[in-house]
Design a protein around this motif. Structure first.
Motif, PDB file in Angstrom:
ATOM      1  N   GLU A  30       0.511  -0.589   0.099  1.00 17.47           N
ATOM      2  CA  GLU A  30      -0.049  -0.094  -0.109  1.00 17.47           C
ATOM      3  C   GLU A  30       0.422   1.069   0.082  1.00 17.47           C
ATOM      4  OE1 GLU A  30      -3.227   2.050   3.002  1.00 17.47           O
ATOM      5  OE2 GLU A  30      -3.336  -0.208   2.977  1.00 17.47           O
ATOM      6  N   GLU A  31       1.767   1.151   0.911  1.00 12.06           N
ATOM      7  CA  GLU A  31       2.676   2.600   0.649  1.00 12.06           C
ATOM      8  C   GLU A  31       3.118   2.258  -0.405  1.00 12.06           C
ATOM      9  OE1 GLU A  31       5.748   1.438   4.718  1.00 12.06           O
ATOM     10  OE2 GLU A  31       3.672   1.963   5.778  1.00 12.06           O
ATOM     11  N   GLU A  37       2.465   6.593  -6.672  1.00 14.40           N
ATOM     12  CA  GLU A  37       1.358   7.817  -7.529  1.00 14.40           C
ATOM     13  C   GLU A  37       2.031   9.220  -6.838  1.00 14.40           C
ATOM     14  OE1 GLU A  37      -2.123   7.372  -4.627  1.00 14.40           O
ATOM     15  OE2 GLU A  37      -2.322   4.746  -6.469  1.00 14.40           O
ATOM     16  N   THR A  38       2.925   9.507  -5.938  1.00 16.72           N
ATOM     17  CA  THR A  38       3.065  10.620  -5.706  1.00 16.72           C
ATOM     18  C   THR A  38       4.272  10.969  -6.370  1.00 16.72           C
ATOM     19  OG1 THR A  38       2.613  10.203  -3.212  1.00 16.72           O
ATOM     20  CG2 THR A  38       4.403  11.733  -3.927  1.00 16.72           C
ATOM     21  N   ARG A  66      11.782  14.445  -4.959  1.00 13.91           N
ATOM     22  CA  ARG A  66      10.746  13.099  -5.977  1.00 13.91           C
ATOM     23  C   ARG A  66      12.840  12.269  -5.887  1.00 13.91           C
ATOM     24  NH1 ARG A  66       7.754  13.829 -10.535  1.00 13.91           N
ATOM     25  NH2 ARG A  66       8.424  12.608 -11.488  1.00 13.91           N
ATOM     26  N   GLU A  67      13.503  12.832  -6.614  1.00 13.75           N
ATOM     27  CA  GLU A  67      15.092  11.139  -6.184  1.00 13.75           C
ATOM     28  C   GLU A  67      14.480  11.099  -4.960  1.00 13.75           C
ATOM     29  OE1 GLU A  67      19.743  12.046  -5.154  1.00 13.75           O
ATOM     30  OE2 GLU A  67      19.019  13.277  -7.404  1.00 13.75           O
ATOM     31  N   SER A  68      14.385  11.567  -3.344  1.00 11.46           N
ATOM     32  CA  SER A  68      14.379  10.810  -2.392  1.00 11.46           C
ATOM     33  C   SER A  68      12.766   9.797  -1.855  1.00 11.46           C
ATOM     34  CB  SER A  68      13.912  12.464  -1.102  1.00 11.46           C
ATOM     35  OG  SER A  68      13.690  11.842  -0.131  1.00 11.46           O
ATOM     36  N   MET A  69      11.758  10.565  -2.761  1.00 11.70           N
ATOM     37  CA  MET A  69      10.400   9.809  -2.945  1.00 11.70           C
ATOM     38  C   MET A  69      11.093   8.184  -3.491  1.00 11.70           C
ATOM     39  SD  MET A  69       8.096  11.350  -1.208  1.00 11.70           S
ATOM     40  CE  MET A  69       6.408  11.039  -2.067  1.00 11.70           C
ATOM     41  N   SER A  70      12.251   8.278  -5.093  1.00 13.07           N
ATOM     42  CA  SER A  70      12.351   7.274  -5.634  1.00 13.07           C
ATOM     43  C   SER A  70      13.636   6.241  -4.481  1.00 13.07           C
ATOM     44  CB  SER A  70      13.201   7.850  -6.756  1.00 13.07           C
ATOM     45  OG  SER A  70      12.550   8.237  -7.842  1.00 13.07           O
TER      46      SER A  70
END
Length: 127
Positions: A30-31, A37-38, A66-70
């Motif tokens: 789920e996470e 999605e983000t 975005r890099e951190s989220m990746s």
């Protein structure tokens, strides 16, 4: 019963670990979905009306975020794979056995880190 003489966990003990892993797996997936999605959202902050210098700063901050989220998504994907591998080990009867020492990993450790393949002793010896 003491773990000393045991070489594997009983089926009812494995069932407990399987339930823990399945719950963690559902949450992790789920996470990961939320992270993906983000990441897939294009510039949704509506910064078209800002000055050009602040636009540059926002673009830099967006890139960093975005890099951190990746990186978070990649770690989450690895966690999911490790949990799925733990389920395979439950099915083939090798779950809970340290790959280094061949001894049973403590239940407390498996409850805390259900995808581990190392006893705490083996983990500490690697440092």
């Amino acid at each position: 019963m003491s773990q000393e003489g045991k070489t594997a966990y009983a089926p009812e003990e494995l069932k407990e670990f399987e339930e823990i892993i399945l719950k963690k797996l559902a949450i992790a997936k789920e996470e990961l979905t939320m992270l993906k999605e983000t990441l897939s959202k294009k510039n949704d902050s509506g910064t078209d009306f800002t000055a050009s210098t602040s636009k540059l700063l926002e673009d830099g901050a967006d890139t960093l975020e975005r890099e951190s989220m990746s990186q978070l998504a990649a770690r989450q994907q690895k966690f999911i794979i490790n949990l799925e591998n733990a389920l395979v080990r439950i099915k083939n009867g090798t779950y809970g056995v340290c790959v280094d020492t061949g001894k049973l990993i403590s239940k407390e450790r498996l409850r805390a880190v259900p995808h581990t393949m190392h006893s705490i002793e083996a983990k500490l010896a690697k440092k």
